[in-house]
Design a protein around this motif. Structure first.
Motif, PDB file in Angstrom:
ATOM      1  N   PRO A  73       0.853  -1.218  -0.026  1.00  0.00           N
ATOM      2  CA  PRO A  73      -0.142  -0.077   0.033  1.00  0.00           C
ATOM      3  C   PRO A  73       0.775   1.281   0.164  1.00  0.00           C
ATOM      4  O   PRO A  73       2.078   1.268   0.432  1.00  0.00           O
ATOM      5  CB  PRO A  73      -0.887  -0.236   1.404  1.00  0.00           C
ATOM      6  CG  PRO A  73      -0.880  -1.581   1.702  1.00  0.00           C
ATOM      7  CD  PRO A  73       0.357  -2.016   0.906  1.00  0.00           C
ATOM      8  N   GLY A 153      -4.570   1.561  -1.462  1.00  0.00           N
ATOM      9  CA  GLY A 153      -4.488   0.187  -0.826  1.00  0.00           C
ATOM     10  C   GLY A 153      -5.233  -0.860  -1.824  1.00  0.00           C
ATOM     11  O   GLY A 153      -5.102  -1.863  -1.374  1.00  0.00           O
ATOM     12  N   ALA A 154      -5.722  -0.431  -2.845  1.00  0.00           N
ATOM     13  CA  ALA A 154      -6.167  -1.273  -3.779  1.00  0.00           C
ATOM     14  C   ALA A 154      -6.241  -0.865  -5.359  1.00  0.00           C
ATOM     15  O   ALA A 154      -6.139   0.177  -5.582  1.00  0.00           O
ATOM     16  CB  ALA A 154      -7.660  -1.688  -3.516  1.00  0.00           C
ATOM     17  N   HIS A 171     -11.631  -6.166  -8.073  1.00  0.00           N
ATOM     18  CA  HIS A 171     -11.169  -5.231  -6.916  1.00  0.00           C
ATOM     19  C   HIS A 171      -9.687  -5.952  -6.312  1.00  0.00           C
ATOM     20  O   HIS A 171     -10.108  -7.294  -6.033  1.00  0.00           O
ATOM     21  CB  HIS A 171     -12.219  -5.021  -5.940  1.00  0.00           C
ATOM     22  CG  HIS A 171     -11.487  -4.219  -4.600  1.00  0.00           C
ATOM     23  ND1 HIS A 171     -11.414  -2.775  -4.567  1.00  0.00           N
ATOM     24  CD2 HIS A 171     -10.860  -4.644  -3.639  1.00  0.00           C
ATOM     25  CE1 HIS A 171     -10.914  -2.433  -3.318  1.00  0.00           C
ATOM     26  NE2 HIS A 171     -10.438  -3.672  -2.920  1.00  0.00           N
ATOM     27  N   GLU A 173      -6.785  -6.095  -3.567  1.00  0.00           N
ATOM     28  CA  GLU A 173      -5.867  -5.366  -2.285  1.00  0.00           C
ATOM     29  C   GLU A 173      -4.291  -5.405  -2.626  1.00  0.00           C
ATOM     30  O   GLU A 173      -3.928  -6.420  -3.197  1.00  0.00           O
ATOM     31  CB  GLU A 173      -6.145  -5.889  -1.169  1.00  0.00           C
ATOM     32  CG  GLU A 173      -7.646  -5.888  -0.567  1.00  0.00           C
ATOM     33  CD  GLU A 173      -8.075  -4.447  -0.178  1.00  0.00           C
ATOM     34  OE1 GLU A 173      -7.242  -3.773   0.304  1.00  0.00           O
ATOM     35  OE2 GLU A 173      -9.175  -4.045  -0.469  1.00  0.00           O
ATOM     36  N   ALA A 175      -1.279  -6.037  -1.545  1.00  0.00           N
ATOM     37  CA  ALA A 175      -0.737  -6.743  -0.089  1.00  0.00           C
ATOM     38  C   ALA A 175       0.684  -7.031   0.224  1.00  0.00           C
ATOM     39  O   ALA A 175       1.225  -7.668   1.154  1.00  0.00           O
ATOM     40  CB  ALA A 175      -1.660  -8.107  -0.118  1.00  0.00           C
TER      41      ALA A 175
END
Length: 183
Positions: A73, A153-154, A171, A173, A175
């Motif tokens: 992120p 963050g995604a 979608h 994330e 990570a």
């Protein structure tokens, strides 16, 4: 500056910056606020064009999931609002180098089929897209600031076609682990 049909890749902006961007969009471009979440476009308009519309969700996931899994992120500062490419579109620019550029380049070389880009890679969050603002309103908008960083963050894939709302297809994330600080 209408959207061209195809699949766009965006990085969702979260946290207090997203709330502030949405507040500004509601005041200056309610249509944009209704149609799209606060985001940074990674593929579709700058740096690489839209992904071919016949690309399946499975292919998107196959090509993008490993990139999302390895990308940490990000928390990135916004610059002052500017007019985008001599248009009436007003955006909050982000630094086109560093982790956002790395993410962009990994997507660009993922094996997905992209149309040619319309602009150089100029990452930004859009504040006003649809209306042509009166000069006073434009000056007012250009004076606003978003001091909180873009919390990314995604990544998401959205199908778009001219004159229709976008449809979220995927979608993922982010990570990846942040590297340890070096002393």
């Amino acid at each position: 500056m209408a959207l061209k049909g195809g699949i766009y890749l965006i990085a969702s902006v979260g946290g207090p910056a997203a709330e502030r961007i949405l507040e500004i969009q509601h005041a200056y471009d309610p249509r944009l606020a209704r149609e799209w979440p606060p985001h940074v476009t990674l593929a579709g308009s700058s740096g690489m064009g839209p992904i071919a519309p016949d690309t399946t969700v499975e292919e998107l996931r196959e090509r993008l999931a490993p990139i999302a899994a390895e990308t940490p992120p990000m928390s990135l500062p916004f610059g002052a609002p500017i007019r985008f490419m001599q248009s009436n579109v007003v955006v909050l620019p982000l630094d086109p180098h560093g982790p956002l550029r790395a993410l962009h380049e990994r997507m660009k070389t993922s094996g997905l089929r992209f149309d040619p880009p319309r602009h150089y890679f100029t990452p930004h969050a859009t504040l006003s897209f649809y209306p042509e603002l009166a000069p006073g309103r434009a000056r007012e908008l250009l004076r606003l600031r978003v001091t909180d960083p873009a919390e990314i963050g995604a990544i998401e894939a959205w199908y778009t076609s001219p004159n229709r709302l976008g449809k979220k297809l995927l979608h993922l994330e982010l990570a990846g682990a942040n590297p340890p600080d070096r002393c």
